[in-house]
Motif scaffolding. Structure first.
Motif, PDB file in Angstrom:
ATOM      1  N   THR A  13     -26.328  -1.075 -49.639  1.00 52.70           N
ATOM      2  CA  THR A  13     -25.473  -0.644 -50.750  1.00 52.70           C
ATOM      3  C   THR A  13     -25.516  -1.588 -51.941  1.00 52.70           C
ATOM      4  O   THR A  13     -24.966  -1.280 -52.992  1.00 52.70           O
ATOM      5  CB  THR A  13     -24.009  -0.508 -50.290  1.00 52.70           C
ATOM      6  OG1 THR A  13     -23.557  -1.775 -49.819  1.00 52.70           O
ATOM      7  CG2 THR A  13     -23.873   0.551 -49.211  1.00 52.70           C
ATOM      8  N   SER A  14     -26.174  -2.753 -51.763  1.00 53.04           N
ATOM      9  CA  SER A  14     -26.277  -3.692 -52.875  1.00 53.04           C
ATOM     10  C   SER A  14     -27.421  -4.657 -52.611  1.00 53.04           C
ATOM     11  O   SER A  14     -27.974  -4.701 -51.519  1.00 53.04           O
ATOM     12  CB  SER A  14     -24.970  -4.461 -53.062  1.00 53.04           C
ATOM     13  OG  SER A  14     -24.743  -5.336 -51.976  1.00 53.04           O
ATOM     14  N   ALA A  15     -27.755  -5.427 -53.651  1.00 51.62           N
ATOM     15  CA  ALA A  15     -28.768  -6.476 -53.536  1.00 51.62           C
ATOM     16  C   ALA A  15     -28.239  -7.708 -54.248  1.00 51.62           C
ATOM     17  O   ALA A  15     -27.484  -7.605 -55.210  1.00 51.62           O
ATOM     18  CB  ALA A  15     -30.083  -6.029 -54.160  1.00 51.62           C
ATOM     19  N   VAL A  16     -28.646  -8.872 -53.768  1.00 49.15           N
ATOM     20  CA  VAL A  16     -28.277 -10.120 -54.423  1.00 49.15           C
ATOM     21  C   VAL A  16     -29.512 -10.632 -55.158  1.00 49.15           C
ATOM     22  O   VAL A  16     -30.612 -10.662 -54.615  1.00 49.15           O
ATOM     23  CB  VAL A  16     -27.773 -11.169 -53.407  1.00 49.15           C
ATOM     24  CG1 VAL A  16     -27.521 -12.511 -54.088  1.00 49.15           C
ATOM     25  CG2 VAL A  16     -26.497 -10.670 -52.745  1.00 49.15           C
ATOM     26  N   MET A  17     -29.315 -10.980 -56.415  1.00 55.22           N
ATOM     27  CA  MET A  17     -30.396 -11.452 -57.268  1.00 55.22           C
ATOM     28  C   MET A  17     -30.057 -12.862 -57.732  1.00 55.22           C
ATOM     29  O   MET A  17     -28.891 -13.175 -57.971  1.00 55.22           O
ATOM     30  CB  MET A  17     -30.519 -10.527 -58.479  1.00 55.22           C
ATOM     31  CG  MET A  17     -31.595 -10.933 -59.449  1.00 55.22           C
ATOM     32  SD  MET A  17     -31.581  -9.900 -60.925  1.00 55.22           S
ATOM     33  CE  MET A  17     -30.634 -10.947 -62.015  1.00 55.22           C
ATOM     34  N   VAL A  18     -31.066 -13.699 -57.858  1.00 53.36           N
ATOM     35  CA  VAL A  18     -30.877 -15.043 -58.395  1.00 53.36           C
ATOM     36  C   VAL A  18     -31.490 -15.082 -59.786  1.00 53.36           C
ATOM     37  O   VAL A  18     -32.650 -14.723 -59.968  1.00 53.36           O
ATOM     38  CB  VAL A  18     -31.541 -16.113 -57.504  1.00 53.36           C
ATOM     39  CG1 VAL A  18     -31.409 -17.492 -58.135  1.00 53.36           C
ATOM     40  CG2 VAL A  18     -30.953 -16.089 -56.108  1.00 53.36           C
ATOM     41  N   ARG A  19     -30.697 -15.486 -60.753  1.00 53.30           N
ATOM     42  CA  ARG A  19     -31.183 -15.678 -62.120  1.00 53.30           C
ATOM     43  C   ARG A  19     -31.129 -17.171 -62.388  1.00 53.30           C
ATOM     44  O   ARG A  19     -30.064 -17.780 -62.398  1.00 53.30           O
ATOM     45  CB  ARG A  19     -30.303 -14.929 -63.117  1.00 53.30           C
ATOM     46  CG  ARG A  19     -30.908 -14.921 -64.518  1.00 53.30           C
ATOM     47  CD  ARG A  19     -29.953 -14.342 -65.507  1.00 53.30           C
ATOM     48  NE  ARG A  19     -29.041 -15.430 -65.882  1.00 53.30           N
ATOM     49  CZ  ARG A  19     -27.873 -15.241 -66.462  1.00 53.30           C
ATOM     50  NH1 ARG A  19     -27.418 -14.041 -66.701  1.00 53.30           N
ATOM     51  NH2 ARG A  19     -27.123 -16.270 -66.804  1.00 53.30           N
ATOM     52  N   ILE A  27     -27.584 -18.552 -61.234  1.00 51.90           N
ATOM     53  CA  ILE A  27     -26.446 -17.674 -60.981  1.00 51.90           C
ATOM     54  C   ILE A  27     -26.887 -16.656 -59.937  1.00 51.90           C
ATOM     55  O   ILE A  27     -27.962 -16.076 -60.047  1.00 51.90           O
ATOM     56  CB  ILE A  27     -26.000 -16.963 -62.270  1.00 51.90           C
ATOM     57  CG1 ILE A  27     -25.492 -17.985 -63.286  1.00 51.90           C
ATOM     58  CG2 ILE A  27     -24.930 -15.923 -61.975  1.00 51.90           C
ATOM     59  CD1 ILE A  27     -25.170 -17.392 -64.636  1.00 51.90           C
ATOM     60  N   LEU A  28     -26.059 -16.452 -58.927  1.00 55.08           N
ATOM     61  CA  LEU A  28     -26.315 -15.437 -57.918  1.00 55.08           C
ATOM     62  C   LEU A  28     -25.485 -14.213 -58.273  1.00 55.08           C
ATOM     63  O   LEU A  28     -24.269 -14.317 -58.471  1.00 55.08           O
ATOM     64  CB  LEU A  28     -25.932 -15.940 -56.519  1.00 55.08           C
ATOM     65  CG  LEU A  28     -26.891 -16.954 -55.902  1.00 55.08           C
ATOM     66  CD1 LEU A  28     -26.754 -18.304 -56.555  1.00 55.08           C
ATOM     67  CD2 LEU A  28     -26.662 -17.048 -54.427  1.00 55.08           C
ATOM     68  N   LEU A  29     -26.136 -13.063 -58.366  1.00 52.29           N
ATOM     69  CA  LEU A  29     -25.491 -11.831 -58.797  1.00 52.29           C
ATOM     70  C   LEU A  29     -25.650 -10.745 -57.743  1.00 52.29           C
ATOM     71  O   LEU A  29     -26.685 -10.651 -57.096  1.00 52.29           O
ATOM     72  CB  LEU A  29     -26.128 -11.329 -60.107  1.00 52.29           C
ATOM     73  CG  LEU A  29     -26.121 -12.314 -61.273  1.00 52.29           C
ATOM     74  CD1 LEU A  29     -27.026 -11.812 -62.386  1.00 52.29           C
ATOM     75  CD2 LEU A  29     -24.713 -12.514 -61.769  1.00 52.29           C
ATOM     76  N   ARG A  30     -24.620  -9.928 -57.580  1.00 50.66           N
ATOM     77  CA  ARG A  30     -24.705  -8.760 -56.703  1.00 50.66           C
ATOM     78  C   ARG A  30     -24.782  -7.518 -57.583  1.00 50.66           C
ATOM     79  O   ARG A  30     -23.949  -7.301 -58.447  1.00 50.66           O
ATOM     80  CB  ARG A  30     -23.495  -8.651 -55.780  1.00 50.66           C
ATOM     81  CG  ARG A  30     -23.559  -7.401 -54.876  1.00 50.66           C
ATOM     82  CD  ARG A  30     -22.413  -7.326 -53.881  1.00 50.66           C
ATOM     83  NE  ARG A  30     -22.249  -8.540 -53.118  1.00 50.66           N
ATOM     84  CZ  ARG A  30     -22.983  -8.896 -52.054  1.00 50.66           C
ATOM     85  NH1 ARG A  30     -23.949  -8.107 -51.637  1.00 50.66           N
ATOM     86  NH2 ARG A  30     -22.744 -10.019 -51.416  1.00 50.66           N
ATOM     87  N   LEU A  31     -25.834  -6.715 -57.334  1.00 53.57           N
ATOM     88  CA  LEU A  31     -26.025  -5.448 -58.032  1.00 53.57           C
ATOM     89  C   LEU A  31     -25.774  -4.339 -57.029  1.00 53.57           C
ATOM     90  O   LEU A  31     -26.347  -4.346 -55.939  1.00 53.57           O
ATOM     91  CB  LEU A  31     -27.453  -5.341 -58.563  1.00 53.57           C
ATOM     92  CG  LEU A  31     -27.865  -6.404 -59.565  1.00 53.57           C
ATOM     93  CD1 LEU A  31     -28.655  -7.492 -58.887  1.00 53.57           C
ATOM     94  CD2 LEU A  31     -28.668  -5.765 -60.647  1.00 53.57           C
ATOM     95  N   TYR A  32     -24.936  -3.395 -57.394  1.00 54.25           N
ATOM     96  CA  TYR A  32     -24.609  -2.300 -56.490  1.00 54.25           C
ATOM     97  C   TYR A  32     -25.589  -1.145 -56.659  1.00 54.25           C
ATOM     98  O   TYR A  32     -26.044  -0.843 -57.757  1.00 54.25           O
ATOM     99  CB  TYR A  32     -23.160  -1.844 -56.704  1.00 54.25           C
ATOM    100  CG  TYR A  32     -22.201  -2.908 -56.243  1.00 54.25           C
ATOM    101  CD1 TYR A  32     -21.871  -3.026 -54.903  1.00 54.25           C
ATOM    102  CD2 TYR A  32     -21.684  -3.832 -57.140  1.00 54.25           C
ATOM    103  CE1 TYR A  32     -21.032  -4.043 -54.468  1.00 54.25           C
ATOM    104  CE2 TYR A  32     -20.846  -4.851 -56.711  1.00 54.25           C
ATOM    105  CZ  TYR A  32     -20.527  -4.952 -55.372  1.00 54.25           C
ATOM    106  OH  TYR A  32     -19.704  -5.955 -54.936  1.00 54.25           O
TER     107      TYR A  32
END
Length: 119
Positions: A13-19, A27-32
């Protein structure tokens, strides 16, 4: 694409991305997950690939933006949807620059390691 967001498993249901930047940390981000956006993204990637990559044609500026008719409208809706999704991205973590492990020089050499490959 091979992104976890395009995984066909409905449990995903989501992915975690590192920018990460060269000097400001990460920054670690969760995209739904959004099925309609994924479908549109695949459409536009396929269109770009067939029109420019497969033909070795260099794309012009704003290559899909200025198209008259349904494709131009569809692309503008896709970009608007992307903007709306970006507003729901959740920051789940931050890693300061000093805490990020960087490449060490081989054989104990000294000097600065370039932050960019083309330096």
């Amino acid at each position: 694409t091979n992104s976890s967001l395009t995984n066909s498993n409905p449990i995903c249901t989501s992915a975690v991305m590192v920018r990460q930047t060269a000097t400001k940390g990460a920054i670690l981000l969760r995209l739904y997950r959004d099925e309609s956006w994924i479908t549109e993204m695949k459409y536009w990637l396929g269109k770009f690939k067939s029109k420019y990559v497969n033909t070795s044609i260099i794309p012009p500026d704003n290559f899909f933006w200025n198209k008259v008719g349904s494709d131009g409208d569809r692309y503008q809706k896709f970009l608007q949807h992307t903007k709306e999704l970006s507003e729901s991205v959740e920051q789940v973590g931050f890693i300061p620059h000093g805490k990020i492990q960087r490449v060490m020089l081989e054989n104990g050499g000294s000097g600065e390691i370039p932050l960019f490959l083309d330096s």
